[in-house]
Design a protein around this motif. Structure first.
Motif, PDB file in Angstrom:
ATOM      1  N   LYS A 196       0.817  -1.216   0.000  1.00 27.03           N
ATOM      2  CA  LYS A 196       0.000   0.000   0.000  1.00 27.03           C
ATOM      3  C   LYS A 196       0.852   1.269   0.000  1.00 27.03           C
ATOM      4  CE  LYS A 196      -1.922  -1.095   3.919  1.00 27.03           C
ATOM      5  NZ  LYS A 196      -1.124  -2.329   4.179  1.00 27.03           N
ATOM      6  N   SER A 197       1.761   1.364   0.959  1.00 27.87           N
ATOM      7  CA  SER A 197       2.590   2.564   1.067  1.00 27.87           C
ATOM      8  C   SER A 197       3.553   2.675  -0.106  1.00 27.87           C
ATOM      9  CB  SER A 197       3.362   2.563   2.395  1.00 27.87           C
ATOM     10  OG  SER A 197       2.472   2.685   3.492  1.00 27.87           O
ATOM     11  N   THR A 198       4.032   1.538  -0.593  1.00 30.22           N
ATOM     12  CA  THR A 198       4.919   1.562  -1.765  1.00 30.22           C
ATOM     13  C   THR A 198       4.182   2.103  -2.983  1.00 30.22           C
ATOM     14  OG1 THR A 198       6.158  -0.347  -0.934  1.00 30.22           O
ATOM     15  CG2 THR A 198       6.362   0.149  -3.288  1.00 30.22           C
ATOM     16  N   LEU A 199       2.939   1.683  -3.166  1.00 26.01           N
ATOM     17  CA  LEU A 199       2.152   2.176  -4.287  1.00 26.01           C
ATOM     18  C   LEU A 199       1.910   3.675  -4.159  1.00 26.01           C
ATOM     19  CD1 LEU A 199       0.485   1.849  -6.829  1.00 26.01           C
ATOM     20  CD2 LEU A 199      -1.414   0.992  -5.426  1.00 26.01           C
ATOM     21  N   LEU A 200       1.586   4.139  -2.946  1.00 21.07           N
ATOM     22  CA  LEU A 200       1.365   5.566  -2.752  1.00 21.07           C
ATOM     23  C   LEU A 200       2.652   6.351  -3.018  1.00 21.07           C
ATOM     24  CD1 LEU A 200      -1.220   7.185  -1.750  1.00 21.07           C
ATOM     25  CD2 LEU A 200       0.130   7.599   0.312  1.00 21.07           C
ATOM     26  N   ALA A 201       3.785   5.807  -2.588  1.00 16.05           N
ATOM     27  CA  ALA A 201       5.072   6.477  -2.823  1.00 16.05           C
ATOM     28  C   ALA A 201       5.407   6.512  -4.306  1.00 16.05           C
ATOM     29  CB  ALA A 201       6.175   5.771  -2.039  1.00 16.05           C
ATOM     30  N   ALA A 202       5.047   5.466  -5.025  1.00 11.03           N
ATOM     31  CA  ALA A 202       5.275   5.453  -6.475  1.00 11.03           C
ATOM     32  C   ALA A 202       4.420   6.516  -7.157  1.00 11.03           C
ATOM     33  CB  ALA A 202       4.961   4.074  -7.040  1.00 11.03           C
ATOM     34  N   ILE A 203       3.184   6.663  -6.706  1.00 11.24           N
ATOM     35  CA  ILE A 203       2.285   7.672  -7.286  1.00 11.24           C
ATOM     36  C   ILE A 203       2.795   9.084  -7.000  1.00 11.24           C
ATOM     37  CG2 ILE A 203      -0.035   8.664  -7.123  1.00 11.24           C
ATOM     38  CD1 ILE A 203      -1.038   5.777  -6.581  1.00 11.24           C
ATOM     39  N   SER A 204       3.343   9.290  -5.819  1.00  9.10           N
ATOM     40  CA  SER A 204       3.832  10.618  -5.453  1.00  9.10           C
ATOM     41  C   SER A 204       5.157  10.958  -6.114  1.00  9.10           C
ATOM     42  CB  SER A 204       3.988  10.724  -3.930  1.00  9.10           C
ATOM     43  OG  SER A 204       5.080   9.948  -3.480  1.00  9.10           O
ATOM     44  N   GLY A 205       5.872   9.934  -6.613  1.00  6.69           N
ATOM     45  CA  GLY A 205       7.182  10.142  -7.207  1.00  6.69           C
ATOM     46  C   GLY A 205       8.323   9.892  -6.248  1.00  6.69           C
ATOM     47  N   ASP A 206       8.024   9.402  -5.047  1.00  8.13           N
ATOM     48  CA  ASP A 206       9.047   9.157  -4.044  1.00  8.13           C
ATOM     49  C   ASP A 206       9.643   7.745  -4.123  1.00  8.13           C
ATOM     50  OD1 ASP A 206       8.788  11.690  -3.000  1.00  8.13           O
ATOM     51  OD2 ASP A 206       7.221  11.099  -1.585  1.00  8.13           O
ATOM     52  N   ARG A 207       9.073   6.906  -4.965  1.00  3.82           N
ATOM     53  CA  ARG A 207       9.585   5.538  -5.130  1.00  3.82           C
ATOM     54  C   ARG A 207       9.717   5.242  -6.616  1.00  3.82           C
ATOM     55  NH1 ARG A 207      11.988   1.879  -1.919  1.00  3.82           N
ATOM     56  NH2 ARG A 207      10.394   2.043  -0.277  1.00  3.82           N
ATOM     57  N   ALA A 208      10.932   4.887  -7.035  1.00  2.00           N
ATOM     58  CA  ALA A 208      11.185   4.602  -8.452  1.00  2.00           C
ATOM     59  C   ALA A 208      10.609   3.240  -8.829  1.00  2.00           C
ATOM     60  CB  ALA A 208      12.680   4.626  -8.728  1.00  2.00           C
ATOM     61  N   LEU A 209      10.158   3.129 -10.062  1.00  2.00           N
ATOM     62  CA  LEU A 209       9.629   1.878 -10.588  1.00  2.00           C
ATOM     63  C   LEU A 209      10.655   1.197 -11.470  1.00  2.00           C
ATOM     64  CD1 LEU A 209       6.033   3.032 -11.638  1.00  2.00           C
ATOM     65  CD2 LEU A 209       6.679   1.801  -9.561  1.00  2.00           C
ATOM     66  N   ARG A 210      10.654  -0.131 -11.446  1.00  2.00           N
ATOM     67  CA  ARG A 210      11.476  -0.874 -12.397  1.00  2.00           C
ATOM     68  C   ARG A 210      10.834  -0.831 -13.777  1.00  2.00           C
ATOM     69  NH1 ARG A 210      14.114  -6.740 -11.356  1.00  2.00           N
ATOM     70  NH2 ARG A 210      15.529  -5.344 -10.245  1.00  2.00           N
ATOM     71  N   SER A 211       9.521  -0.922 -13.814  1.00  2.00           N
ATOM     72  CA  SER A 211       8.799  -0.830 -15.079  1.00  2.00           C
ATOM     73  C   SER A 211       7.414  -0.265 -14.816  1.00  2.00           C
ATOM     74  CB  SER A 211       8.694  -2.197 -15.755  1.00  2.00           C
ATOM     75  OG  SER A 211       7.992  -3.116 -14.936  1.00  2.00           O
ATOM     76  N   GLY A 212       6.747   0.166 -15.889  1.00  2.00           N
ATOM     77  CA  GLY A 212       5.446   0.794 -15.761  1.00  2.00           C
ATOM     78  C   GLY A 212       5.583   2.292 -15.599  1.00  2.00           C
ATOM     79  N   GLU A 213       4.473   2.969 -15.424  1.00  2.00           N
ATOM     80  CA  GLU A 213       4.514   4.422 -15.300  1.00  2.00           C
ATOM     81  C   GLU A 213       3.318   4.944 -14.510  1.00  2.00           C
ATOM     82  OE1 GLU A 213       4.508   5.653 -19.401  1.00  2.00           O
ATOM     83  OE2 GLU A 213       2.339   5.935 -19.409  1.00  2.00           O
ATOM     84  N   VAL A 214       3.484   6.168 -14.047  1.00  2.00           N
ATOM     85  CA  VAL A 214       2.422   6.898 -13.351  1.00  2.00           C
ATOM     86  C   VAL A 214       2.165   8.181 -14.123  1.00  2.00           C
ATOM     87  CG1 VAL A 214       1.751   8.075 -11.225  1.00  2.00           C
ATOM     88  CG2 VAL A 214       3.081   5.954 -11.110  1.00  2.00           C
ATOM     89  N   ARG A 215       0.890   8.496 -14.313  1.00  2.00           N
ATOM     90  CA  ARG A 215       0.517   9.739 -14.986  1.00  2.00           C
ATOM     91  C   ARG A 215      -0.338  10.580 -14.044  1.00  2.00           C
ATOM     92  NH1 ARG A 215      -1.242   7.458 -20.999  1.00  2.00           N
ATOM     93  NH2 ARG A 215       0.827   6.607 -21.543  1.00  2.00           N
ATOM     94  N   ILE A 216       0.001  11.850 -13.968  1.00  2.00           N
ATOM     95  CA  ILE A 216      -0.761  12.824 -13.198  1.00  2.00           C
ATOM     96  C   ILE A 216      -1.403  13.790 -14.189  1.00  2.00           C
ATOM     97  CG2 ILE A 216      -0.686  14.643 -11.457  1.00  2.00           C
ATOM     98  CD1 ILE A 216       0.026  11.994 -10.239  1.00  2.00           C
ATOM     99  N   ALA A 217      -2.733  13.869 -14.161  1.00  2.00           N
ATOM    100  CA  ALA A 217      -3.465  14.737 -15.088  1.00  2.00           C
ATOM    101  C   ALA A 217      -3.054  14.474 -16.531  1.00  2.00           C
ATOM    102  CB  ALA A 217      -3.265  16.202 -14.725  1.00  2.00           C
ATOM    103  N   GLY A 218      -2.849  13.201 -16.860  1.00  2.00           N
ATOM    104  CA  GLY A 218      -2.547  12.807 -18.226  1.00  2.00           C
ATOM    105  C   GLY A 218      -1.099  12.942 -18.638  1.00  2.00           C
ATOM    106  N   LYS A 219      -0.248  13.407 -17.746  1.00  2.00           N
ATOM    107  CA  LYS A 219       1.161  13.644 -18.067  1.00  2.00           C
ATOM    108  C   LYS A 219       2.045  12.719 -17.244  1.00  2.00           C
ATOM    109  CE  LYS A 219       4.264  17.692 -18.274  1.00  2.00           C
ATOM    110  NZ  LYS A 219       4.296  19.158 -18.016  1.00  2.00           N
ATOM    111  N   ARG A 220       3.048  12.101 -17.880  1.00  2.00           N
ATOM    112  CA  ARG A 220       3.932  11.176 -17.160  1.00  2.00           C
ATOM    113  C   ARG A 220       4.602  11.886 -15.990  1.00  2.00           C
ATOM    114  NH1 ARG A 220       4.688   9.811 -22.593  1.00  2.00           N
ATOM    115  NH2 ARG A 220       4.177   7.622 -23.073  1.00  2.00           N
ATOM    116  N   LEU A 221       4.753  11.145 -14.908  1.00  2.00           N
ATOM    117  CA  LEU A 221       5.255  11.721 -13.664  1.00  2.00           C
ATOM    118  C   LEU A 221       6.600  12.422 -13.873  1.00  2.00           C
ATOM    119  CD1 LEU A 221       4.355  11.853 -10.682  1.00  2.00           C
ATOM    120  CD2 LEU A 221       5.737   9.832 -10.261  1.00  2.00           C
TER     121      LEU A 221
END
Length: 284
Positions: free
Chosen positions: A59-84
């Motif tokens: 849970k916390s890892t996912l939230l940190a990934a969404i906020s930009g505080d945790r790097a991903l090995r693969s995949g992406e997060v978009r905020i308002a349609g724009k890549r993090l």
């Protein structure tokens, strides 16, 4: 985006129902541990989404990934349609406010000074004019007005937690990311915090909140995502996700689920062994 009268580019307010956050195939690995495995998730403006699951579920890892505080090995997060990674940190700070699980403030700042820190992203913009109102509103909403002159290290754990939340609310972004905001709070303030989250969503914000209390999630979330071992195993309305079978399987403990007689929300009660008193057992 629009240009303010002070020359700073300010974000447009997202229309209700607009996709605010999108997580696509998020995978996070540390050493030989997979913390997130191919997670997909979306949150819209005007929605409270609760992340639930047992300890270590991600849970916390996912939230940190969404906020930009945790790097991903693969995949992406978009905020308002724009890549993090396409947002600058300053732009992100005007888009989303983050309440981390740990809110240590060890320097002797006053409560008011800490809450005022939430306004820094708006310096030298037209929204700087909101500073006094935003801080006062955040202090009032979190019930800490009487502590404004207190030094944060002198506060109780619950008072520090509410101070940290006030800083986030004062930031006045359209996205709130809250990691276990009720963990150190008493019953009254747990309810108040979730009510605040729901009110922000009612005004059009997108809110993601990590919760351990399933009944709080049932009462206040529009959507619940249940995680287990780094994967989302269920996502939907509280009634769809919070079934006795699903909770029992993921949390490895039997529960009973009832419908609240007034709201209709699910109510979760752990199955417990009956403890007999000595008198009931016939002990003299």
């Amino acid at each position: 985006m629009r240009l303010s009268t002070r020359g700073q580019v300010l974000p447009e307010v997202l229309a209700r129902g607009t996709l605010a956050i999108e997580v696509i195939g998020a995978t996070c690995v540390i050493g030989d541990r997979t913390l997130l495995a191919d997670v997909d998730l979306s949150v819209r403006a005007g929605e409270v989404l609760a992340l639930i699951g047992p300890n270590g579920a991600g849970k916390s890892t996912l939230l940190a990934a969404i906020s930009g505080d945790r790097a991903l090995r693969s995949g992406e997060v978009r905020i308002a349609g724009k890549r993090l990674h396409e947002w600058t940190l300053r732009e992100l700070s005007r888009r989303r406010a983050v309440l981390p699980q740990e809110n240590g403030v060890f320097f002797p700042f006053t409560v008011e000074q800490v809450v005022e820190m939430g306004r820094r992203p708006w310096q030298r913009t037209e929204r700087e004019d909101e500073d006094t109102e935003a801080v006062a509103d955040a202090l009032r909403s979190t019930d800490i007005e009487r502590f404004v002159e207190r030094r944060v290290p002198t506060l109780s754990g619950g008072e520090r937690a509410r101070t940290a939340l006030a800083r986030v609310l004062a930031q006045r972004t359209g996205i709130l990311l809250l990691d276990e905001p009720t963990a150190a709070l008493d019953l009254k303030h747990q309810e108040a915090v979730l009510r605040l989250a729901a009110e922000r969503a009612d005004r059009g914000d997108a809110v993601i909140v990590v919760l351990h209390d399933l009944n709080l999630a049932a009462a206040y979330a529009d959507t619940i995502a249940m995680l287990s071992q780094g994967r989302i195993v269920a996502c939907g309305t509280p009634a769809e996700v919070l079934t006795a079978e699903q909770i029992g399987r993921v949390y490895e403990h039997p529960v009973e689920v009832f419908q609240h007689p007034t709201t209709g929300a699910p109510m979760i009660v752990p199955v417990r062994e009956i403890r007999m008193s000595s008198r009931e057992e016939g002990t003299p």
